[in-house]
Design an enzyme around this catalytic site. Structure first.
Site, PDB file in Angstrom:
ATOM      1  N   ASP A  33      13.177 -30.285   5.723  1.00  0.00           N
ATOM      2  CA  ASP A  33      14.165 -29.271   5.335  1.00  0.00           C
ATOM      3  C   ASP A  33      14.680 -29.588   3.937  1.00  0.00           C
ATOM      4  O   ASP A  33      15.009 -30.740   3.640  1.00  0.00           O
ATOM      5  CB  ASP A  33      15.314 -29.242   6.362  1.00  0.00           C
ATOM      6  CG  ASP A  33      16.130 -27.973   6.244  1.00  0.00           C
ATOM      7  OD1 ASP A  33      16.673 -27.721   5.149  1.00  0.00           O
ATOM      8  OD2 ASP A  33      16.219 -27.223   7.231  1.00  0.00           O
ATOM      9  N   THR A  99      10.297 -19.202  -1.529  1.00  0.00           N
ATOM     10  CA  THR A  99      10.243 -19.920  -0.238  1.00  0.00           C
ATOM     11  C   THR A  99       9.418 -19.151   0.792  1.00  0.00           C
ATOM     12  O   THR A  99       8.511 -19.707   1.411  1.00  0.00           O
ATOM     13  CB  THR A  99      11.668 -20.156   0.300  1.00  0.00           C
ATOM     14  OG1 THR A  99      12.352 -20.991  -0.624  1.00  0.00           O
ATOM     15  CG2 THR A  99      11.638 -20.836   1.659  1.00  0.00           C
ATOM     16  N   GLU A 130      12.569  -7.413  11.284  1.00  0.00           N
ATOM     17  CA  GLU A 130      12.852  -6.615  10.076  1.00  0.00           C
ATOM     18  C   GLU A 130      11.584  -6.171   9.347  1.00  0.00           C
ATOM     19  O   GLU A 130      11.635  -5.246   8.539  1.00  0.00           O
ATOM     20  CB  GLU A 130      13.731  -7.418   9.117  1.00  0.00           C
ATOM     21  CG  GLU A 130      15.018  -7.852   9.762  1.00  0.00           C
ATOM     22  CD  GLU A 130      16.184  -7.912   8.797  1.00  0.00           C
ATOM     23  OE1 GLU A 130      16.059  -7.397   7.675  1.00  0.00           O
ATOM     24  OE2 GLU A 130      17.213  -8.461   9.192  1.00  0.00           O
ATOM     25  N   TYR A 154      14.283  -9.174   1.611  1.00  0.00           N
ATOM     26  CA  TYR A 154      14.055 -10.252   2.590  1.00  0.00           C
ATOM     27  C   TYR A 154      12.892  -9.872   3.506  1.00  0.00           C
ATOM     28  O   TYR A 154      11.935 -10.635   3.686  1.00  0.00           O
ATOM     29  CB  TYR A 154      15.327 -10.490   3.416  1.00  0.00           C
ATOM     30  CG  TYR A 154      15.086 -11.212   4.734  1.00  0.00           C
ATOM     31  CD1 TYR A 154      14.640 -12.532   4.764  1.00  0.00           C
ATOM     32  CD2 TYR A 154      15.303 -10.561   5.963  1.00  0.00           C
ATOM     33  CE1 TYR A 154      14.408 -13.189   5.971  1.00  0.00           C
ATOM     34  CE2 TYR A 154      15.080 -11.222   7.173  1.00  0.00           C
ATOM     35  CZ  TYR A 154      14.632 -12.528   7.167  1.00  0.00           C
ATOM     36  OH  TYR A 154      14.393 -13.174   8.360  1.00  0.00           O
ATOM     37  N   PRO A 209      35.229  -7.967   7.614  1.00  0.00           N
ATOM     38  CA  PRO A 209      34.584  -6.938   6.791  1.00  0.00           C
ATOM     39  C   PRO A 209      33.381  -6.306   7.496  1.00  0.00           C
ATOM     40  O   PRO A 209      32.455  -7.008   7.898  1.00  0.00           O
ATOM     41  CB  PRO A 209      34.132  -7.722   5.554  1.00  0.00           C
ATOM     42  CG  PRO A 209      33.960  -9.127   6.030  1.00  0.00           C
ATOM     43  CD  PRO A 209      34.889  -9.335   7.170  1.00  0.00           C
ATOM     44  N   TYR A 211      30.366  -3.413   7.204  1.00  0.00           N
ATOM     45  CA  TYR A 211      29.654  -2.526   6.275  1.00  0.00           C
ATOM     46  C   TYR A 211      29.651  -1.077   6.775  1.00  0.00           C
ATOM     47  O   TYR A 211      29.333  -0.816   7.945  1.00  0.00           O
ATOM     48  CB  TYR A 211      28.196  -2.964   6.145  1.00  0.00           C
ATOM     49  CG  TYR A 211      27.963  -4.133   5.219  1.00  0.00           C
ATOM     50  CD1 TYR A 211      28.540  -4.181   3.950  1.00  0.00           C
ATOM     51  CD2 TYR A 211      27.120  -5.172   5.592  1.00  0.00           C
ATOM     52  CE1 TYR A 211      28.294  -5.242   3.096  1.00  0.00           C
ATOM     53  CE2 TYR A 211      26.858  -6.234   4.732  1.00  0.00           C
ATOM     54  CZ  TYR A 211      27.455  -6.262   3.489  1.00  0.00           C
ATOM     55  OH  TYR A 211      27.203  -7.295   2.644  1.00  0.00           O
ATOM     56  N   PRO A 283      23.353  -1.717   0.288  1.00  0.00           N
ATOM     57  CA  PRO A 283      22.351  -0.738  -0.141  1.00  0.00           C
ATOM     58  C   PRO A 283      21.087  -0.834   0.720  1.00  0.00           C
ATOM     59  O   PRO A 283      20.628  -1.936   1.033  1.00  0.00           O
ATOM     60  CB  PRO A 283      22.043  -1.129  -1.598  1.00  0.00           C
ATOM     61  CG  PRO A 283      22.740  -2.399  -1.864  1.00  0.00           C
ATOM     62  CD  PRO A 283      23.677  -2.710  -0.742  1.00  0.00           C
ATOM     63  N   GLY A 284      20.560   0.315   1.122  1.00  0.00           N
ATOM     64  CA  GLY A 284      19.310   0.343   1.905  1.00  0.00           C
ATOM     65  C   GLY A 284      19.472  -0.257   3.292  1.00  0.00           C
ATOM     66  O   GLY A 284      18.499  -0.755   3.863  1.00  0.00           O
TER      67      GLY A 284
END
Ligand SMILES: NC(=O)c1ccc[n+]([C@@H]2O[C@H](COP(=O)([O-])OP(=O)(O)OC[C@H]3O[C@@H](n4cnc5c(N)ncnc54)[C@H](O)[C@@H]3O)[C@@H](O)[C@H]2O)c1
Length: 346
Positions: A33, A99, A130, A154, A209, A211, A283-284
């Site tokens: 790591d 990475t 994702e 990502y 918070p 989104y 965003p997106g």
């Protein structure tokens, strides 16, 4: 089995390290790591076992990886090391490319080099839901046949790494399996992610918070169920029950909106809903993910075991019981990051 785990000081990685040490026949576990902002040596400090070794190193250092593989006679590589936070990939994609794509490329080349010198290493590539993109409200869950359609940087770097793995299976005939899992929760998750962030802020009576409208849906799974999926696919690959190049999806049939989760956490912690602060959306921002796991159930006999309510309240309890872990992380740079990201006073 002599296992190399990358990213073992991260959230999921430390649970993988603990669990592989329980598998009969495991002779050695090496955790490589780089200890980036989300890697925490404390996550593994209670792992005391003669078979366990930690190496502070980046997967991007090929000669160091080659040396470890050779010296430790590695036979299995579980690859979790990654830049893992979508928000950070929107701010700067470079570390994600380095990475997630190039780091994976280096590990794959090391596996090929070992194969050329006569050692076959089974490569377990830990990926994410994702890569499939975003679902509409009435779409069925993703399956392993859903085309890759990443919608944020990502996810794009993870999809690229998945494709590299598949190309190495095809062209270099390496032994590999790709696992794709939905959103994890559980102890020791870096507190910029939804559940630990909201739990810790709720406990400290700080703003939560959220989104946009908070109606983004994720399919939440306990980290221990994800680890069971990773290890079941690893064992199936090693014994030849599955072919190299197979993909397995892991999910929990547990779709929740972000706002539902936050309300549940507030209730659990005994804090007021007035702490909720809606902020400008990412965003997106993908609207919905859901993972079908019929294939994993049919072939690996895997299914999620940890029930959402129990898993979540145990997780909240863990953050409450481990204030020194939380305090060691939620200072300095972390606080600046949260304030800049959400425009709130943290
Ligand atoms: N968290 C989730 O919900 C989830 C869901 C599905 C898949 N995944 C995947 O699981 C893996 C682990 O995710 P996580 O949530 O534990 O992430 P994390 O950010 O908590 O941990 C990542 C770890 O990788 C290490 N690392 C980063 N760059 C490195 C490098 N160049 N060399 C060596 N180590 C490096 C970090 O120090 C850290 O310990 C990732 O590949 C991620 O894409 C995560």
């Amino acid at each position: 089995m002599r296992i190399l785990i990358t990213g073992g000081c991260g959230f999921i990685g430390n649970h993988v390290v603990r669990r592989v040490l329980m598998i009969p026949g495991v002779e050695k576990v090496v955790n490589v790591d780089a200890l980036t902002y989300s890697g925490n040596l404390d996550n593994c400090k209670d792992i005391i076992d003669d078979r366990y070794r930690f190496v502070h190193e980046s997967i991007n250092n090929k000669s160091a990886i080659d040396e470890i593989i050779e010296a430790e006679r590695i036979s299995v590589l579980i690859h979790l090391a990654a830049e893992s936070h979508v928000d950070r990939s929107i701010n700067s994609v470079k570390p994600f490319v380095e990475t997630n794509i190039d780091g994976t490329r280096i590990l794959l080349e090391s596996v090929v080099d070992s194969k050329k010198s006569g050692t076959n290493i089974h490569f377990i590539h830990v990926s994410t839901d994702e890569v499939y993109g975003s679902l509409k409200p009435d779409d069925p869950p993703f399956t392993e046949d859903t085309p890759l359609n990443p919608q944020n940087p990502y996810a794009a770097t993870k999809a690229a790494s998945d494709m590299l793995v598949q190309s190495f299976v095809n062209t270099h005939n390496i032994s590999a399996v790709i696992t794709r899992c939905s959103n994890n929760f559980g102890p020791r998750q870096f507190p910029e992610k939804l559940i630990p962030l909201m739990t810790i802020n709720a406990m400290n009576k700080k703003a939560l918070p959220i989104y946009g409208d908070g109606k983004q849906i994720r399919d939440w799974i306990h980290v221990e169920d994800h680890v069971s999926g990773i290890l079941s696919s690893m064992l199936a690959l090693i014994v030849g029950q599955i072919q190299s190049g197979e993909v397995f999806n892991f999910g929990a049939e547990n779709e929740r909106t972000n706002i539902q989760i936050v309300q549940t956490i507030l209730k659990n912690v005994g804090a007021e809903e007035s702490l909720i602060s809606f902020v400008k959306d990412r965003p997106g921002h993908d609207r919905r993910y859901a993972m079908g796991y019929e294939k994993a159930n049919r072939i690996l006999g895997w299914r999620p075991e940890i029930e959402w309510d129990t898993g979540l309240s145990d997780t909240i309890q863990w953050y409450n019981d481990n204030k020194s872990w939380v305090d060691s992380i939620t200072s300095g740079e972390y606080r600046n990051y949260i304030e800049n990201q959400y425009g709130i006073d943290n």
